[in-house]
Motif scaffolding. Structure first.
Motif, short mmCIF file in Angstrom:
data_model
loop_
_atom_site.label_atom_id
_atom_site.label_comp_id
_atom_site.label_asym_id
_atom_site.label_seq_id
_atom_site.Cartn_x
_atom_site.Cartn_y
_atom_site.Cartn_z
N HIS A 119 0.92 -1.22 -0.04
CA HIS A 119 -0.07 0.13 -0.07
C HIS A 119 0.90 1.24 0.11
CE1 HIS A 119 -2.79 2.87 1.13
NE2 HIS A 119 -2.25 3.19 2.18
N VAL A 120 1.92 1.31 0.87
CA VAL A 120 2.71 2.50 0.89
C VAL A 120 3.70 2.44 -0.21
CG1 VAL A 120 4.83 3.37 2.11
CG2 VAL A 120 2.83 2.54 3.61
N GLU A 121 4.12 1.30 -0.93
CA GLU A 121 5.07 1.45 -1.99
C GLU A 121 4.46 1.88 -3.22
OE1 GLU A 121 8.41 0.74 -2.26
OE2 GLU A 121 8.13 0.71 0.05
N PHE A 122 3.15 1.45 -3.45
CA PHE A 122 2.43 2.10 -4.47
C PHE A 122 1.78 3.34 -4.21
CE2 PHE A 122 2.39 -2.41 -6.10
CZ PHE A 122 2.22 -2.13 -7.46
N GLY A 123 1.51 3.92 -3.01
CA GLY A 123 1.15 5.05 -2.68
C GLY A 123 2.46 6.26 -3.06
N VAL A 124 3.52 5.69 -3.07
CA VAL A 124 4.79 6.46 -3.40
C VAL A 124 4.71 6.88 -4.97
CG1 VAL A 124 7.47 6.56 -3.41
CG2 VAL A 124 6.33 5.88 -1.31
N THR A 125 4.75 5.43 -5.68
CA THR A 125 4.63 5.43 -6.86
C THR A 125 3.50 6.42 -7.49
OG1 THR A 125 5.42 3.19 -6.88
CG2 THR A 125 3.86 4.14 -8.93
N MET A 126 2.21 6.43 -6.80
CA MET A 126 1.27 7.19 -7.36
C MET A 126 1.42 8.57 -7.01
SD MET A 126 -2.92 6.72 -6.50
CE MET A 126 -2.57 7.29 -4.64
N ALA A 127 2.26 9.00 -5.87
CA ALA A 127 2.52 10.32 -5.60
C ALA A 127 3.57 10.79 -6.87
CB ALA A 127 3.16 10.34 -4.40
N LEU A 128 4.55 9.95 -7.02
CA LEU A 128 5.48 10.30 -8.08
C LEU A 128 4.82 10.61 -9.48
CD1 LEU A 128 8.50 11.03 -8.78
CD2 LEU A 128 8.76 8.32 -9.08
N VAL A 129 4.10 9.89 -9.90
CA VAL A 129 3.28 9.76 -11.21
C VAL A 129 2.26 10.92 -11.15
CG1 VAL A 129 1.82 8.36 -12.81
CG2 VAL A 129 3.59 7.10 -11.51
N THR A 130 1.76 11.17 -9.98
CA THR A 130 0.71 12.51 -10.07
C THR A 130 1.51 13.60 -10.29
OG1 THR A 130 -0.52 11.55 -8.24
CG2 THR A 130 -0.59 14.16 -8.55
N VAL A 131 2.99 13.92 -10.14
CA VAL A 131 3.95 15.00 -10.39
C VAL A 131 4.02 14.77 -12.03
CG1 VAL A 131 6.32 15.87 -10.36
CG2 VAL A 131 4.97 14.96 -8.11
N PHE A 132 4.21 13.63 -12.40
CA PHE A 132 4.34 13.54 -13.84
C PHE A 132 3.03 13.95 -14.60
CE2 PHE A 132 7.26 9.54 -13.41
CZ PHE A 132 8.19 10.39 -12.58
N HIS A 133 2.08 13.65 -14.04
CA HIS A 133 0.64 13.97 -14.61
C HIS A 133 0.64 15.60 -14.66
CE1 HIS A 133 -3.55 12.90 -15.53
NE2 HIS A 133 -3.79 13.65 -14.83
N PHE A 134 0.92 16.15 -13.64
CA PHE A 134 1.06 17.75 -13.66
C PHE A 134 1.96 18.19 -14.65
CE2 PHE A 134 -0.49 17.87 -8.99
CZ PHE A 134 -1.75 18.05 -9.27
N HIS A 135 3.13 17.44 -15.13
CA HIS A 135 3.91 17.94 -15.81
C HIS A 135 3.37 17.75 -17.31
CE1 HIS A 135 7.40 17.11 -18.66
NE2 HIS A 135 7.84 18.40 -18.51
N ILE A 136 2.85 16.82 -17.68
CA ILE A 136 2.07 16.29 -18.80
C ILE A 136 0.94 17.33 -19.26
CG2 ILE A 136 0.60 14.69 -20.20
CD1 ILE A 136 2.05 12.47 -18.68
N TYR A 137 0.09 17.68 -18.17
CA TYR A 137 -1.03 18.69 -18.37
C TYR A 137 -0.83 20.09 -17.64
CZ TYR A 137 -3.44 14.39 -19.68
OH TYR A 137 -3.93 13.56 -20.10
N TRP A 138 0.46 20.52 -17.83
CA TRP A 138 1.06 21.77 -17.32
C TRP A 138 0.27 23.05 -17.53
CZ3 TRP A 138 2.64 23.61 -13.08
CH2 TRP A 138 3.06 24.48 -12.84
N LYS A 139 -0.11 23.12 -18.77
CA LYS A 139 -1.01 24.18 -19.32
C LYS A 139 -2.46 24.27 -18.61
CE LYS A 139 -2.34 26.91 -23.26
NZ LYS A 139 -2.24 27.09 -24.72
N GLY A 140 -2.77 22.86 -18.48
CA GLY A 140 -4.45 22.85 -18.05
C GLY A 140 -4.06 23.01 -16.40
#
Length: 110
Positions: free
Chosen positions: A75-96
């Motif tokens: 649960h914690v390991e995938f939570g770390v992964t999800m938090a990191l991928v959320t940063v990538f998500h903001f990078h991909i959709y930076w303008k929005g």
């Protein structure tokens, strides 16, 4: 219990940099880059959220199973992964993201 930050971070960060470089060089389409990372954030959410929900039910029922510690670890390991991928998500959709946060400069005119 000891949690590993580098185990999910290094491969996820490396994978993002690879797909981003492939997209920037025109070797893959942006849609493929975006879809890969949307899929990964979705899987991370399902595993993290599902494990958290199961742990919550077990805790509420007062049940301690031998698998509970392993479930908490993942649960914690995938939570770390999800938090990191959320940063990538903001990078991909930076303008929005900027528009949503009110950071875009408004055009003056008609």
């Amino acid at each position: 219990m000891v949690y590993d930050i580098l185990i999910p971070t290094v491969p996820v960060l490396g994978s993002y940099l690879i797909t981003y470089a492939l997209y920037r060089r025109g070797l893959i389409k942006k849609s493929l880059h975006v879809n890969v990372w949307n899929f990964i954030i979705g899987i991370s959410f399902l595993v993290c959220g599902g494990a958290g929900f199961i742990l919550l039910i077990l805790l509420d029922m007062g049940v301690a199973l031998p698998i509970s510690k392993q479930l908490l670890y993942w649960h914690v390991e995938f939570g770390v992964t999800m938090a990191l991928v959320t940063v990538f998500h903001f990078h991909i959709y930076w303008k929005g993201t900027k528009a949503m946060l009110g950071l875009l400069k408004r055009r003056s005119g008609s």
